[in-house]
Design an enzyme around this catalytic site. Structure first.
Site, PDB file in Angstrom:
ATOM      1  N   HIS A  38       0.833  -1.201   0.000  1.00  0.00           N
ATOM      2  CA  HIS A  38       0.000   0.000   0.000  1.00  0.00           C
ATOM      3  C   HIS A  38       0.869   1.254   0.000  1.00  0.00           C
ATOM      4  CE1 HIS A  38      -4.117   1.571   1.521  1.00  0.00           C
ATOM      5  NE2 HIS A  38      -3.456   2.576   0.964  1.00  0.00           N
ATOM      6  N   LEU A  84       2.536   6.692  -4.758  1.00  0.00           N
ATOM      7  CA  LEU A  84       3.696   7.293  -5.415  1.00  0.00           C
ATOM      8  C   LEU A  84       3.332   8.555  -6.191  1.00  0.00           C
ATOM      9  CD1 LEU A  84       5.657   4.138  -6.633  1.00  0.00           C
ATOM     10  CD2 LEU A  84       5.987   5.506  -4.554  1.00  0.00           C
ATOM     11  N   HIS A 105     -10.912  -0.272   0.684  1.00  0.00           N
ATOM     12  CA  HIS A 105     -10.854   0.827   1.645  1.00  0.00           C
ATOM     13  C   HIS A 105     -12.206   0.832   2.345  1.00  0.00           C
ATOM     14  CE1 HIS A 105      -9.956   5.128   2.860  1.00  0.00           C
ATOM     15  NE2 HIS A 105     -11.272   5.088   2.988  1.00  0.00           N
ATOM     16  N   ASN A 113      -6.621   8.935   6.960  1.00  0.00           N
ATOM     17  CA  ASN A 113      -7.852   8.186   6.711  1.00  0.00           C
ATOM     18  C   ASN A 113      -7.516   6.712   6.508  1.00  0.00           C
ATOM     19  OD1 ASN A 113     -10.336   7.210   5.931  1.00  0.00           O
ATOM     20  ND2 ASN A 113     -10.574   8.534   4.160  1.00  0.00           N
ATOM     21  N   ASP A 173       0.806   2.583   3.781  1.00  0.00           N
ATOM     22  CA  ASP A 173      -0.102   3.643   3.324  1.00  0.00           C
ATOM     23  C   ASP A 173       0.680   4.950   3.202  1.00  0.00           C
ATOM     24  OD1 ASP A 173      -2.321   4.945   2.416  1.00  0.00           O
ATOM     25  OD2 ASP A 173      -3.423   4.895   4.311  1.00  0.00           O
ATOM     26  N   PRO A 213      -5.713  14.067   4.070  1.00  0.00           N
ATOM     27  CA  PRO A 213      -5.274  13.028   5.012  1.00  0.00           C
ATOM     28  C   PRO A 213      -4.099  12.229   4.463  1.00  0.00           C
ATOM     29  CG  PRO A 213      -7.242  12.304   3.857  1.00  0.00           C
ATOM     30  CD  PRO A 213      -6.988  13.725   3.414  1.00  0.00           C
ATOM     31  N   GLY A 214      -3.182  11.860   5.340  1.00  0.00           N
ATOM     32  CA  GLY A 214      -2.091  10.995   4.918  1.00  0.00           C
ATOM     33  C   GLY A 214      -0.774  11.339   5.572  1.00  0.00           C
TER      34      GLY A 214
END
Length: 433
Positions: free
Chosen positions: A61, A64, A182, A281, A308, A326-327
């Site tokens: 996961h 890129l 997801h 998320n 992720d 988000p991330g």
């Protein structure tokens, strides 16, 4: 091809140190007293001094961002981050721009990964056209393309329509691919900004309930069981989801699941600073959830760790919470977070780390040359780890274009000192080779 000799490494951190000679991309000899003079003239020697040798890590996961958001990450910079983190293969998610929902885009991602050559980049194909959740994408065409797509996901968005998800699972059986979901019921997360609980109520955030994840996981396990299909659950974040996974696996459902490093370590208590670096998320959950996730990973209810890895441009994170995307970054810190949460606590030994970061993700992603045993004749895809070393995380020093790491300034255990892809050193002592 240059030969590589690793001197004095402990395989899986077990037993006495041994020497490992790599020739022609495979583990040619494993033993003691092997000298460079016994190999090719230009042999590269790595003095391991008792460090832990593991199969190279596989990330199911990774975002890129190429094509479309090269201001946040590229296949080259993401591959560099992966190699520095001990990875030899990554799966690049489909939410690019344009979306990887056809053979042209997935072949482009695969080809760019081959050109960079630091890790094997395997594109993930979208389940639905444009990630819109309305019509199935060209699963068969992508599966038969040069990229040979083996994982499909609309990650970032849920395949919420149960009929569409059922059809995707049914088609996947004929293609021998896995559908990665997801899990987020969108009607339960409208406007959601944080885990629904004490912290969100106190801080005034709209809540993201655990049931939004758990209801989709339960539904999809039933659909996968009916179809005889393989289902993979992305970034599990709640204790209730682990209970559903255990129940489904006990019934013989072909379901696998991943957990991120940040959900193993971080909790929603960090949200009190209102710093968007902590926005992700699914959201950071409670300490009780994190504890349950760690136990489920050790037990095997959760199969593997997946980063992720989600780089974002400065303008997408350096803003008010509600507007922030988000991330979090994850590729270069994943091993250290697993060492902190799982190894130091005694939940996993280093052979267990190999299972959750290499062997199981390689099996789920159908990569026969990765996650292989450390034995003579096996492919030389390796990660060398110094378990006693520590390092301080600095976002500006990471290989990614973005710097959105939630671990800024943290002192973490475990340092990847070398990564080897098919017998070639791709990173060594924190530098790309």
């Amino acid at each position: 091809m240059t030969a590589v000799l690793i001197k004095g490494a402990k395989l899986y951190g077990e037993g006495d140190p041994v020497d490992v000679l790599i020739e022609n991309g495979v583990l040619a000899r494993i033993g003691t007293g092997i000298e460079a003079a016994e190999a090719a003239e230009d042999t590269e020697v790595i003095e391991a001094a008792g460090q832990v040798l593991l199969p190279g890590f596989v990330d199911l996961h990774t975002h890129l961002r190429e094509p479309g958001r090269e201001d946040a990450e590229t296949i080259a910079t993401g591959s560099a981050a992966a190699a520095l983190g001990g990875y030899t293969a990554v799966f690049a998610m489909a939410n690019t721009d344009p979306v990887a929902d056809n053979a042209v885009i997935v072949d482009h991602v695969w080809r760019r990964g081959q050109e960079v050559g630091l890790v094997d980049v395997h594109p993930v194909g979208a389940v639905t056209v444009g990630l819109k959740g309305e019509k199935l994408a060209e699963l068969g065409t992508m599966a038969k393309s040069r990229a040979r797509v083996r994982v499909f996901s609309d990650d970032g968005l849920c395949v919420a329509d149960p009929l569409l998800m059922r059809r995707a699972l049914e088609y996947s059986t004929a293609l021998d691919v896995v559908i990665a979901q997801h899990a987020e019921e969108p009607r339960l997360t409208v406007g959601a900004q944080a885990h629904e609980g004490e912290q969100s109520a106190r801080l005034g955030y709209t809540g993201w309930p655990a049931s939004a994840e758990e209801s989709i996981v339960a539904r999809d396990c039933l659909l996968a069981k009916h179809a005889g299909a393989r289902l993979h659950v992305c970034h599990v974040s709640t204790s209730g989801t682990t209970d559903i996974l255990r129940w489904a696996k006990d019934r013989g459902t072909k379901v696998s699941a991943e957990v991120t490093p940040h959900h193993l370590l971080l909790t929603d208590e960090r949200l009190s600073t209102y710093d968007p670096i902590n926005k992700v998320n699914p959201p950071l959950r409670t300490g009780g959830d994190a504890e349950k996730l760690r136990a489920a990973l050790a037990e095997g209810v959760i199969d593997c760790v997946a980063t992720d890895h989600a780089p974002h441009a400065v303008q997408d994170k350096d803003c008010e919470w509600s507007a922030a995307r988000p991330g979090m970054l994850g590729l270069q810190t994943a091993l250290s977070i697993v060492a902190e949460t799982m190894v130091k606590t005694g939940l996993l030994d280093w052979r267990g780390v190999a299972r959750v970061m290499s062997e199981r993700p390689a099996e789920i992603g159908n990569l026969p040359d990765h996650g292989r045993p450390l034995a003579e004749g096996e492919p030389a895809n390796l990660a060398l780890v110094d378990p006693d070393a520590e390092w301080t995380v600095r976002g500006a020093e990471l290989a990614s274009i973005a710097g959105n790491t939630p671990y800024e300034g943290m002192r973490l255990p475990g340092v990847v000192t070398a990564t080897v892809l098919r017998g070639r050193i791709t990173s060594r002592e924190g530098k790309i080779q």
